[in-house]
Design an enzyme around this catalytic site. Structure first.
Site, PDB file in Angstrom:
ATOM      1  N   THR A  40     -45.494  21.094   4.761  1.00 36.40           N
ATOM      2  CA  THR A  40     -46.044  19.788   4.513  1.00 36.40           C
ATOM      3  C   THR A  40     -47.488  20.071   3.906  1.00 36.40           C
ATOM      4  OG1 THR A  40     -46.899  20.073   6.647  1.00 36.40           O
ATOM      5  CG2 THR A  40     -44.808  19.002   6.473  1.00 36.40           C
ATOM      6  N   GLU A  93     -48.490  13.911   7.836  1.00 32.58           N
ATOM      7  CA  GLU A  93     -48.192  15.247   7.296  1.00 32.58           C
ATOM      8  C   GLU A  93     -47.007  14.848   6.432  1.00 32.58           C
ATOM      9  OE1 GLU A  93     -47.234  18.485  10.409  1.00 32.58           O
ATOM     10  OE2 GLU A  93     -48.263  17.116  11.711  1.00 32.58           O
TER      11      GLU A  93
END
Length: 160
Positions: A40, A93
Site C-alpha cells: 500500500t 492505505e
C-alpha cells in the site's frame, strides 16, 4: 456461510463521490507487503484525518496515480482504524492494482475515490482478511470497467 457474489456498483457516480485526495506517500506499518501480499501507498495522517469529513471508515475503490509515473491505476483503499491490527490512528492505505519493482515513498499520490465496497471488519484470522482483500481488488477491477467510472481515469486531477 454462503459464497459472496461480485456485485458491480451503480451506473452513475453519486454524492459524496468523487472524493479527491492527495499527499506525499508516507511509510506505514509495513504490513501490506510483508503480511498481506498487497503493498500500500499510505496518505499522510492529515489527509486521512480530513477525509473523515466525507468518508465513513471502510473499503473503497477508484483511481490513483503516484506522480513518479504517468499512468493512472485502479485502486482499492482501506480507510479507517484497521480493527484487526488495533490501530490507534485512522489511516488511508491505497493499493494501486499493479506490481511495482520499487517503493515510492516521498512521491505525491493522487487518489479519486469513486465508491464504497464494504465496512471495515475485525477479522478472526489473517487468512480471512487476505481473502476479503483479494475480493475487494476484484470488485474494484470489475466496477472500474464501467464507463461512468472509467472516465475518471482521465480526470485533469491526475495531470501535472
Amino acid at each position: 456461510m454462503t459464497e459472496r457474489q461480485l456485485i458491480v456498483g451503480p451506473e452513475t457516480v453519486e454524492k459524496p463521490y468523487p472524493v479527491y485526495l492527495k499527499g506525499e506517500i508516507t511509510k506505514g506499518f509495513g504490513r501490506g507487503s510483508r503480511e498481506l501480499g498487497v503493498p500500500t501507498a499510505n496518505l499522510p495522517q492529515d489527509v486521512a484525518d480530513s477525509a473523515a469529513s466525507v468518508l465513513e471508515t471502510g473499503v473503497y475503490y477508484g483511481w490513483a496515480r503516484a506522480c513518479h509515473t504517468d499512468k493512472v491505476y485502479p485502486m482499492v483503499m482501506s480507510y479507517g482504524w484497521n480493527p484487526f491490527y488495533k490501530n490507534e490512528k485512522r489511516s488511508a492505505e491505497v493499493h494501486l492494482i499493479n506490481t511495482f519493482p520499487e517503493d515510492f515513498y516521498g512521491e505525491e499520490l493522487r487518489v479519486i475515490v469513486l465508491s464504497y465496497i464494504r465496512p471495515e471488519l475485525n477479522y478472526t484470522t489473517l487468512d480471512a482478511l487476505i481473502k476479503d482483500i483479494m475480493f475487494d481488488i476484484e470488485v474494484s477491477k470489475h466496477s472500474l470497467e464501467r464507463e461512468d467510472y472509467l472516465k475518471y481515469s482521465k480526470d485533469d486531477f491526475f495531470k501535472d
